[in-house]
Design a protein around this motif. Structure first.
Motif, mmCIF file in Angstrom:
data_model
loop_
_atom_site.group_PDB
_atom_site.id
_atom_site.type_symbol
_atom_site.label_atom_id
_atom_site.label_comp_id
_atom_site.label_asym_id
_atom_site.label_seq_id
_atom_site.Cartn_x
_atom_site.Cartn_y
_atom_site.Cartn_z
ATOM 1 N N ARG A 80 6.053 18.186 115.190
ATOM 2 C CA ARG A 80 5.441 17.809 114.120
ATOM 3 C C ARG A 80 4.423 16.816 114.923
ATOM 4 O O ARG A 80 3.579 16.097 114.971
ATOM 5 N N ASP A 81 6.011 15.810 115.747
ATOM 6 C CA ASP A 81 4.716 14.689 116.633
ATOM 7 C C ASP A 81 3.329 14.614 117.449
ATOM 8 O O ASP A 81 3.499 14.881 117.312
ATOM 9 N N ASN A 82 4.486 16.345 118.137
ATOM 10 C CA ASN A 82 3.079 16.416 119.027
ATOM 11 C C ASN A 82 1.497 16.997 118.262
ATOM 12 O O ASN A 82 0.811 16.385 118.861
ATOM 13 N N ARG A 83 1.979 17.609 117.244
ATOM 14 C CA ARG A 83 0.988 17.809 116.198
ATOM 15 C C ARG A 83 -0.106 17.113 115.592
ATOM 16 O O ARG A 83 -1.601 16.661 116.219
ATOM 17 N N ASP A 84 0.916 15.901 115.567
ATOM 18 C CA ASP A 84 0.499 14.603 115.147
ATOM 19 C C ASP A 84 -0.689 13.663 116.855
ATOM 20 O O ASP A 84 -1.868 13.246 116.069
ATOM 21 N N ALA B 38 -1.393 15.111 119.076
ATOM 22 C CA ALA B 38 -2.902 16.005 119.463
ATOM 23 C C ALA B 38 -3.825 15.524 118.652
ATOM 24 O O ALA B 38 -4.609 15.099 118.759
ATOM 25 N N HIS B 39 -3.736 15.464 117.055
ATOM 26 C CA HIS B 39 -4.892 15.184 116.360
ATOM 27 C C HIS B 39 -5.312 13.484 116.747
ATOM 28 O O HIS B 39 -6.221 13.626 116.956
ATOM 29 N N GLN B 40 -4.426 12.732 117.211
ATOM 30 C CA GLN B 40 -5.074 11.511 117.077
ATOM 31 C C GLN B 40 -5.843 11.367 118.274
ATOM 32 O O GLN B 40 -6.589 10.053 118.758
ATOM 33 N N ASP C 241 -7.332 13.752 119.403
ATOM 34 C CA ASP C 241 -8.682 14.046 119.445
ATOM 35 C C ASP C 241 -9.637 12.885 118.922
ATOM 36 O O ASP C 241 -10.989 13.010 118.687
ATOM 37 N N LEU C 242 -9.273 11.955 118.196
ATOM 38 C CA LEU C 242 -10.118 10.638 117.674
ATOM 39 C C LEU C 242 -9.880 10.018 117.903
ATOM 40 O O LEU C 242 -11.382 9.671 118.285
#
Length: 226
Positions: free
Chosen positions: A183-187, A189-191, A193-194
């Motif tokens: 979950r932390d890795n997905r968060d 990765a999203h940050q 991208d932003l």
């Protein structure tokens, strides 16, 4: 004495020169009262009615070669090991009884199990889990729980000390930690991208400002009229 003339019955691997007085194949009477051989009961290595023609020997040799090729193509079999019935004090195997049933393995007494708990506690510094205790006398976990339900209940009722973790608990903790890391890795990765999108936007704005500054410097200022 009755006289029986021989009859020839050719076959692929043997030729039967049939004489019912010498036959070992339990000949039976056929229609008309004539006795005939029984091919599927033929005993070619013992019966004196057997004769081998050249065609029979050729067929036998070909079959022997075919079987030899099949045996060579198969993987080697595991060597046969005779079961030994002499075991040590912790693990013994006994031969089956005369009626084919196996001897039941004697179970440790409650005193022995309690002593094993004390030994494991002294060795590890913590109370043993049921699987660890069952492994001591080399018993399956389910077998141990079935034969010692009271001891299993007592072990489960003892409060755990800090850091006292079984293998199952450790596995569950690892799964939970891995899920949190995913979950932390997905968060992250999203940050990321932003952040990349923001950098790209800043680069575009910088190019526009640089162009506007260049255009502003190229303008010639006119004198004011008084």
């Amino acid at each position: 004495m009755a006289r029986h003339d021989s009859e020839v019955y050719p076959g692929t691997y043997v030729t039967c020169v049939f004489n019912p007085d010498k036959a070992l194949c339990r000949p039976r009477p056929a229609r008309g009262g004539r006795t005939v051989p029984v091919p599927h009961d033929c005993q070619p290595l013992e019966c004196r009615n057997v004769a081998l023609t050249a065609a029979n020997t050729t067929a036998l040799a070909a079959e022997a070669d075919r079987l030899d090729l099949l045996l060579r193509a198969r993987p080697p079999s595991r060597p046969f090991r005779r079961p030994t019935w002499s075991g040590d004090a912790t693990r013994s195997t006994r031969p089956p009884t005369a009626n084919g049933t196996a001897h039941r393995r004697p179970m440790p007494s409650r005193t022995d199990v309690l002593a094993a708990i004390d030994i494991l506690t002294a060795e590890t510094g913590r109370r043993p889990s049921v699987p660890a205790l069952a492994a001591r006398p080399d018993l399956a976990n389910t077998t141990f729980r079935r034969n010692y339900p009271g001891i299993c209940a007592e072990l489960s009722a003892i409060p755990r000390a800090p850091g006292d973790m079984t293998a199952a608990d450790a596995h569950a903790k690892v799964k939970t930690d891995n899920a949190q890391l995913r979950r932390d890795n997905r968060d992250l990765a999203h940050q990321l991208d932003l952040a990349v999108a923001a950098i790209q936007r800043l680069s575009i704005d910088n190019d526009l400002l640089q162009a506007a500054l260049h255009d502003a410097r190229a303008v010639t200022a006119l004198p004011r009229h008084r």
